[in-house]
Motif scaffolding. Structure first.
Motif, PDB file in Angstrom:
ATOM      1  N   PHE A 104       0.847  -0.985   0.009  1.00 37.02           N
ATOM      2  CA  PHE A 104      -0.131  -0.195  -0.031  1.00 37.02           C
ATOM      3  C   PHE A 104       0.945   1.197   0.023  1.00 37.02           C
ATOM      4  CE2 PHE A 104      -4.317  -1.844   1.211  1.00 37.02           C
ATOM      5  CZ  PHE A 104      -3.837  -2.850   1.293  1.00 37.02           C
ATOM      6  N   ARG A 105       0.256   2.350  -0.307  1.00 33.39           N
ATOM      7  CA  ARG A 105       0.914   3.623  -0.265  1.00 33.39           C
ATOM      8  C   ARG A 105       0.347   4.603   0.227  1.00 33.39           C
ATOM      9  NH1 ARG A 105       2.123   4.540  -6.841  1.00 33.39           N
ATOM     10  NH2 ARG A 105      -0.014   5.426  -7.235  1.00 33.39           N
ATOM     11  N   GLN A 106       0.951   5.683   0.875  1.00 27.84           N
ATOM     12  CA  GLN A 106       0.135   6.747   1.545  1.00 27.84           C
ATOM     13  C   GLN A 106       0.885   8.036   0.930  1.00 27.84           C
ATOM     14  OE1 GLN A 106      -0.999   6.893   5.359  1.00 27.84           O
ATOM     15  NE2 GLN A 106      -2.560   8.313   5.165  1.00 27.84           N
ATOM     16  N   PHE A 123      -4.395   1.044  -1.789  1.00 24.55           N
ATOM     17  CA  PHE A 123      -3.876  -0.329  -2.534  1.00 24.55           C
ATOM     18  C   PHE A 123      -2.957  -0.050  -3.546  1.00 24.55           C
ATOM     19  CE2 PHE A 123      -3.606  -4.752  -3.288  1.00 24.55           C
ATOM     20  CZ  PHE A 123      -3.975  -4.855  -4.839  1.00 24.55           C
ATOM     21  N   VAL A 124      -1.825  -0.953  -3.762  1.00 26.15           N
ATOM     22  CA  VAL A 124      -0.840  -0.887  -4.763  1.00 26.15           C
ATOM     23  C   VAL A 124      -0.756  -2.403  -5.691  1.00 26.15           C
ATOM     24  CG1 VAL A 124       1.367  -0.545  -5.760  1.00 26.15           C
ATOM     25  CG2 VAL A 124       0.462   0.968  -3.955  1.00 26.15           C
ATOM     26  N   ALA A 125      -0.391  -3.345  -4.748  1.00 23.43           N
ATOM     27  CA  ALA A 125      -0.292  -4.553  -5.368  1.00 23.43           C
ATOM     28  C   ALA A 125      -0.249  -5.549  -4.205  1.00 23.43           C
ATOM     29  CB  ALA A 125       0.957  -4.708  -5.950  1.00 23.43           C
ATOM     30  N   ALA A 126      -0.891  -6.886  -4.606  1.00 21.27           N
ATOM     31  CA  ALA A 126      -0.753  -8.088  -3.758  1.00 21.27           C
ATOM     32  C   ALA A 126      -0.564  -9.275  -4.579  1.00 21.27           C
ATOM     33  CB  ALA A 126      -2.465  -8.039  -3.192  1.00 21.27           C
ATOM     34  N   ILE A 127      -0.081 -10.150  -3.547  1.00 24.58           N
ATOM     35  CA  ILE A 127       0.057 -11.364  -4.005  1.00 24.58           C
ATOM     36  C   ILE A 127      -0.350 -12.648  -2.967  1.00 24.58           C
ATOM     37  CG2 ILE A 127       2.468 -11.376  -3.000  1.00 24.58           C
ATOM     38  CD1 ILE A 127       3.693 -12.662  -5.488  1.00 24.58           C
ATOM     39  N   SER A 128      -0.706 -13.843  -3.704  1.00 26.82           N
ATOM     40  CA  SER A 128      -1.248 -14.743  -2.763  1.00 26.82           C
ATOM     41  C   SER A 128      -0.211 -15.677  -2.165  1.00 26.82           C
ATOM     42  CB  SER A 128      -1.928 -15.918  -3.605  1.00 26.82           C
ATOM     43  OG  SER A 128      -1.197 -16.234  -4.575  1.00 26.82           O
ATOM     44  N   GLN A 129      -0.563 -16.601  -1.350  1.00 26.15           N
ATOM     45  CA  GLN A 129       0.575 -17.156  -0.333  1.00 26.15           C
ATOM     46  C   GLN A 129       1.495 -18.009  -1.435  1.00 26.15           C
ATOM     47  OE1 GLN A 129      -2.317 -20.118   0.791  1.00 26.15           O
ATOM     48  NE2 GLN A 129      -2.482 -19.052   2.750  1.00 26.15           N
ATOM     49  N   GLY A 130       1.082 -18.683  -2.607  1.00 24.67           N
ATOM     50  CA  GLY A 130       1.971 -19.448  -3.303  1.00 24.67           C
ATOM     51  C   GLY A 130       2.652 -18.578  -4.474  1.00 24.67           C
ATOM     52  N   THR A 141       1.159 -17.221  -7.204  1.00 27.94           N
ATOM     53  CA  THR A 141       0.507 -17.568  -8.390  1.00 27.94           C
ATOM     54  C   THR A 141      -0.379 -16.654  -8.885  1.00 27.94           C
ATOM     55  OG1 THR A 141      -1.228 -19.029  -7.398  1.00 27.94           O
ATOM     56  CG2 THR A 141       1.020 -20.093  -8.315  1.00 27.94           C
ATOM     57  N   VAL A 142      -1.179 -15.632  -8.032  1.00 25.95           N
ATOM     58  CA  VAL A 142      -2.071 -14.968  -8.154  1.00 25.95           C
ATOM     59  C   VAL A 142      -1.619 -13.611  -7.752  1.00 25.95           C
ATOM     60  CG1 VAL A 142      -4.388 -14.019  -7.737  1.00 25.95           C
ATOM     61  CG2 VAL A 142      -3.922 -16.649  -7.900  1.00 25.95           C
ATOM     62  N   ARG A 143      -1.709 -12.447  -8.589  1.00 26.24           N
ATOM     63  CA  ARG A 143      -1.127 -11.191  -8.307  1.00 26.24           C
ATOM     64  C   ARG A 143      -2.460 -10.332  -8.608  1.00 26.24           C
ATOM     65  NH1 ARG A 143       2.724 -14.268 -10.743  1.00 26.24           N
ATOM     66  NH2 ARG A 143       4.692 -14.150  -9.651  1.00 26.24           N
ATOM     67  N   ASP A 144      -2.395  -9.190  -8.083  1.00 29.73           N
ATOM     68  CA  ASP A 144      -3.428  -8.112  -8.367  1.00 29.73           C
ATOM     69  C   ASP A 144      -2.574  -6.705  -8.045  1.00 29.73           C
ATOM     70  OD1 ASP A 144      -6.388  -6.631  -6.960  1.00 29.73           O
ATOM     71  OD2 ASP A 144      -5.956  -6.896  -8.848  1.00 29.73           O
ATOM     72  N   TYR A 145      -3.086  -5.641  -8.999  1.00 31.34           N
ATOM     73  CA  TYR A 145      -2.459  -4.402  -9.111  1.00 31.34           C
ATOM     74  C   TYR A 145      -3.809  -3.467  -9.230  1.00 31.34           C
ATOM     75  CZ  TYR A 145       1.555  -7.197 -10.346  1.00 31.34           C
ATOM     76  OH  TYR A 145       2.759  -7.949 -10.487  1.00 31.34           O
ATOM     77  N   ALA A 146      -3.330  -2.217  -8.619  1.00 25.45           N
ATOM     78  CA  ALA A 146      -4.197  -1.050  -9.020  1.00 25.45           C
ATOM     79  C   ALA A 146      -3.893  -0.807 -10.273  1.00 25.45           C
ATOM     80  CB  ALA A 146      -3.652   0.061  -7.795  1.00 25.45           C
ATOM     81  N   ASP A 147      -4.893  -0.149 -10.751  1.00 23.76           N
ATOM     82  CA  ASP A 147      -4.959   0.505 -12.145  1.00 23.76           C
ATOM     83  C   ASP A 147      -3.808   1.307 -12.457  1.00 23.76           C
ATOM     84  OD1 ASP A 147      -8.608   0.458 -12.950  1.00 23.76           O
ATOM     85  OD2 ASP A 147      -7.147  -1.252 -12.858  1.00 23.76           O
ATOM     86  N   SER A 148      -3.716   2.309 -11.471  1.00 20.54           N
ATOM     87  CA  SER A 148      -2.615   3.221 -11.723  1.00 20.54           C
ATOM     88  C   SER A 148      -1.247   2.958 -11.870  1.00 20.54           C
ATOM     89  CB  SER A 148      -2.619   4.197 -10.331  1.00 20.54           C
ATOM     90  OG  SER A 148      -2.419   3.506  -9.060  1.00 20.54           O
ATOM     91  N   VAL A 149      -0.705   1.500 -11.357  1.00 20.00           N
ATOM     92  CA  VAL A 149       0.269   0.775 -11.337  1.00 20.00           C
ATOM     93  C   VAL A 149       0.755  -0.219 -12.374  1.00 20.00           C
ATOM     94  CG1 VAL A 149       1.030   1.740  -9.112  1.00 20.00           C
ATOM     95  CG2 VAL A 149       0.201  -0.594  -9.506  1.00 20.00           C
TER      96      VAL A 149
END
Length: 125
Positions: free
Chosen positions: A37-39, A47-54, A56-64
Motif C-alpha cells: 500500500f502507499r500513502q 492499495f498498490v499490489a498484492a500476491i497470494s500465498q504461493g 501464483t495470483v497477483r493483483d494491481y491497482a490500475d494506476s500501477v
C-alpha cells in the motif's frame, strides 16, 4: 504476529526504477497474502499490489498496472515490488502488509492485519 520490514525506498528521477523489499519471518509469513500500500501526503492510504500465498495470483491497482511487478520468495520470506517508469504521482510512503486469514489463491485488496513501518519513495527531478 507477522513482523515486517520494508527496504529499498529513496529518491529517483521520473522514468526511473526502484525495487522495494518486504522481509518477514516464520511460517505465518509464508502462509499469508502479502500486499503493498502507499500513502501520499494529504491523501488516504491506497492499495498498490498484492500476491497470494504461493505467488501464483497477483493483483494491481490500475494506476500501477504494467509498470509495477510484485513477486515473492518464500524460502527467503521476502516479497519484492519492482517499480518501473516511476512518475511524480508515485511519491509516497510505501507499506507492506500481511493478511493471515486467506485461502489459497487469494490476493485481496483489504483485510490486512500486520503492517511494516514503511519506506519513503520520492520521484522528482
Amino acid at each position: 504476529q507477522v513482523p515486517l520490514v520494508e527496504s529499498g525506498g529513496g529518491l529517483v528521477q521520473p522514468g526511473g526504477s526502484l525495487r522495494l523489499s518486504c522481509t518477514g519471518s516464520g511460517r505465518t509469513f509464508i502462509t499469508s497474502a502479502i500486499a503493498w500500500f502507499r500513502q501520499a501526503p494529504g491523501k488516504e492510504r491506497e492499495f498498490v499490489a498484492a500476491i497470494s500465498q504461493g505467488g501464483t495470483v497477483r493483483d494491481y491497482a490500475d494506476s500501477v498496472k504494467g509498470r509495477f511487478a510484485i513477486s515473492r520468495d518464500n524460502a527467503e520470506t521476502t516479497v519484492t515490488l519492482r517499480m518501473n517508469r516511476l512518475e511524480p504521482e508515485d511519491t509516497a510512503v510505501y507499506y507492506c502488509a500481511a493478511r493471515t486469514r486467506v485461502v489459497s489463491g487469494m490476493a485481496p485488496r483489504s483485510g490486512y492485519e500486520y503492517w511494516g513501518p514503511g519506506t519513503q519513495v520520492t520521484v522528482s527531478s
